[in-house]
Design an enzyme around this catalytic site. Structure first.
Site, PDB file in Angstrom:
ATOM      1  N   CYS A   1      -0.665   5.686   1.605  1.00  0.00           N
ATOM      2  CA  CYS A   1       0.220   5.636   2.780  1.00  0.00           C
ATOM      3  C   CYS A   1      -0.671   5.434   4.000  1.00  0.00           C
ATOM      4  CB  CYS A   1       1.025   6.924   2.901  1.00  0.00           C
ATOM      5  SG  CYS A   1       1.892   7.038   4.490  1.00  0.00           S
TER       6      CYS A   1
ATOM      7  N   CYS B   1      -0.569   8.325   6.533  1.00  0.00           N
ATOM      8  CA  CYS B   1      -1.339   9.490   6.093  1.00  0.00           C
ATOM      9  C   CYS B   1      -2.835   9.227   6.263  1.00  0.00           C
ATOM     10  CB  CYS B   1      -1.008   9.842   4.647  1.00  0.00           C
ATOM     11  SG  CYS B   1       0.590  10.670   4.430  1.00  0.00           S
TER      12      CYS B   1
ATOM     13  N   ASP C   1       0.844   2.016  18.651  1.00  0.00           N
ATOM     14  CA  ASP C   1       1.204   0.995  17.666  1.00  0.00           C
ATOM     15  C   ASP C   1       0.207  -0.160  17.764  1.00  0.00           C
ATOM     16  OD1 ASP C   1       4.107   0.275  16.061  1.00  0.00           O
ATOM     17  OD2 ASP C   1       2.678  -1.366  16.401  1.00  0.00           O
TER      18      ASP C   1
ATOM     19  N   HIS D   1       4.356  14.160   4.731  1.00  0.00           N
ATOM     20  CA  HIS D   1       4.824  12.829   4.344  1.00  0.00           C
ATOM     21  C   HIS D   1       6.306  12.893   3.983  1.00  0.00           C
ATOM     22  CE1 HIS D   1       4.500   8.682   2.788  1.00  0.00           C
ATOM     23  NE2 HIS D   1       5.502   9.104   2.036  1.00  0.00           N
TER      24      HIS D   1
ATOM     25  N   ASN E   1      13.271   3.085  12.281  1.00  0.00           N
ATOM     26  CA  ASN E   1      13.848   2.132  11.333  1.00  0.00           C
ATOM     27  C   ASN E   1      13.889   2.789   9.961  1.00  0.00           C
ATOM     28  OD1 ASN E   1      14.084  -0.023  13.224  1.00  0.00           O
ATOM     29  ND2 ASN E   1      11.881  -0.388  13.040  1.00  0.00           N
TER      30      ASN E   1
ATOM     31  N   THR F   1       8.803  -0.992   7.552  1.00  0.00           N
ATOM     32  CA  THR F   1       7.664  -1.555   6.813  1.00  0.00           C
ATOM     33  C   THR F   1       6.686  -0.476   6.343  1.00  0.00           C
ATOM     34  OG1 THR F   1       6.467  -1.949   8.879  1.00  0.00           O
ATOM     35  CG2 THR F   1       7.759  -3.782   7.996  1.00  0.00           C
TER      36      THR F   1
ATOM     37  N   HIS G   1       6.577   6.086   5.817  1.00  0.00           N
ATOM     38  CA  HIS G   1       6.281   7.450   6.287  1.00  0.00           C
ATOM     39  C   HIS G   1       7.078   7.553   7.581  1.00  0.00           C
ATOM     40  CE1 HIS G   1       3.110  10.813   7.031  1.00  0.00           C
ATOM     41  NE2 HIS G   1       4.021  10.899   8.010  1.00  0.00           N
TER      42      HIS G   1
ATOM     43  N   HIS H   1       8.617   7.614  10.990  1.00  0.00           N
ATOM     44  CA  HIS H   1       7.952   7.446  12.287  1.00  0.00           C
ATOM     45  C   HIS H   1       8.966   7.114  13.355  1.00  0.00           C
ATOM     46  CE1 HIS H   1       7.827   3.607  10.090  1.00  0.00           C
ATOM     47  NE2 HIS H   1       7.961   2.990  11.260  1.00  0.00           N
TER      48      HIS H   1
HETATM   49  P1  5GP Z   1       8.423  -0.107  11.088  1.00  0.00           P
HETATM   50  O1  5GP Z   1       8.524  -1.607  11.011  1.00  0.00           O
HETATM   51  O2  5GP Z   1       8.195   0.505   9.713  1.00  0.00           O
HETATM   52  O3  5GP Z   1       9.525   0.548  11.844  1.00  0.00           O
HETATM   53  O4  5GP Z   1       7.146   0.177  11.977  1.00  0.00           O
HETATM   54  C1  5GP Z   1       5.855   0.220  11.491  1.00  0.00           C
HETATM   55  C2  5GP Z   1       4.950   0.083  12.700  1.00  0.00           C
HETATM   56  O5  5GP Z   1       3.657   0.438  12.320  1.00  0.00           O
HETATM   57  C3  5GP Z   1       4.885  -1.364  13.247  1.00  0.00           C
HETATM   58  O6  5GP Z   1       5.304  -1.369  14.607  1.00  0.00           O
HETATM   59  C4  5GP Z   1       3.398  -1.719  13.083  1.00  0.00           C
HETATM   60  O7  5GP Z   1       2.905  -2.487  14.159  1.00  0.00           O
HETATM   61  C5  5GP Z   1       2.734  -0.372  12.992  1.00  0.00           C
HETATM   62  N1  5GP Z   1       1.513  -0.382  12.179  1.00  0.00           N
HETATM   63  C6  5GP Z   1       1.371  -0.904  10.929  1.00  0.00           C
HETATM   64  N2  5GP Z   1       0.108  -0.719  10.491  1.00  0.00           N
HETATM   65  C7  5GP Z   1      -0.544  -0.039  11.486  1.00  0.00           C
HETATM   66  C8  5GP Z   1      -1.888   0.439  11.606  1.00  0.00           C
HETATM   67  O8  5GP Z   1      -2.747   0.295  10.720  1.00  0.00           O
HETATM   68  N3  5GP Z   1      -2.195   1.056  12.764  1.00  0.00           N
HETATM   69  C9  5GP Z   1      -1.275   1.249  13.766  1.00  0.00           C
HETATM   70  N4  5GP Z   1      -1.694   1.895  14.872  1.00  0.00           N
HETATM   71  N5  5GP Z   1      -0.015   0.806  13.680  1.00  0.00           N
HETATM   72  C10 5GP Z   1       0.350   0.162  12.552  1.00  0.00           C
HETATM   73 ZN    ZN Z   2       2.352   9.241   4.604  1.00  0.00          ZN
END
Ligand code: 5GP
Ligand code: ZN
Length: 112
Positions: free
Chosen positions: A4, A7, A30, A46, A86, A94, A97, A99
């Site tokens: 993850c 994590c 982000d 988690h 989301n 995506t 975990h 958020h």
């Molecule tokens: P979701 O699309 O699941 O709502 O949001 C996941 C968010 O995690 C996205 O906005 C993406 O830019 C962010 N993200 C994905 N991988 C990483 C990472 O390795 N580091 C950071 N700081 N953000 C990440």
């Molecule tokens: Zn996690």
């Protein structure tokens, strides 16, 4: 939780820019910001998504909203801010975990 990325960010395996942390949650910028300020707040435990929140985990969600309100005051989001989580494929989740995206610093578009 193995494999993850959030994590791994929390335990220092993946570098990040930390915004805040306490015993229950962790906040970091982000990597692909959608607003001048865009950070994520995650529970240390988690939890896969908002669909998994139950009687045992609801308290941490309340705590996260309290932290967000505190950070919003400290960061001076006087014109407002948005909190988004989301959940699942249709919402474009995506990272699995839980958020909370916190977005601020520009006029944000309306949802459809
Ligand atoms: P979701 O699309 O699941 O709502 O949001 C996941 C968010 O995690 C996205 O906005 C993406 O830019 C962010 N993200 C994905 N991988 C990483 C990472 O390795 N580091 C950071 N700081 N953000 C990440
Ligand atoms: Zn996690």
């Amino acid at each position: 939780m193995e494999n993850c990325i959030f994590c791994k960010i929390m335990n220092g395996e993946i570098p990040t820019t930390k915004v805040y942390e306490d015993e229950l949650c962790f906040a970091f910028l982000d990597i692909e910001p959608l607003a001048p300020t865009h950070f994520l707040v995650i529970p240390r435990k988690h939890i896969a998504s908002a669909a998994e929140i139950d009687g045992d985990t609801a308290a941490v969600v309340g705590h996260i909203y309290e932290v967000i309100a505190k950070l919003a005051k400290e960061m001076g989001f006087s014109e407002g801010f948005r909190v988004v989580t989301n959940c699942g494929a249709d919402a474009g989740q995506t990272v699995h975990h839980l958020h909370f995206h916190v977005l601020a610093g520009k006029q944000l578009g309306s949802f459809n």
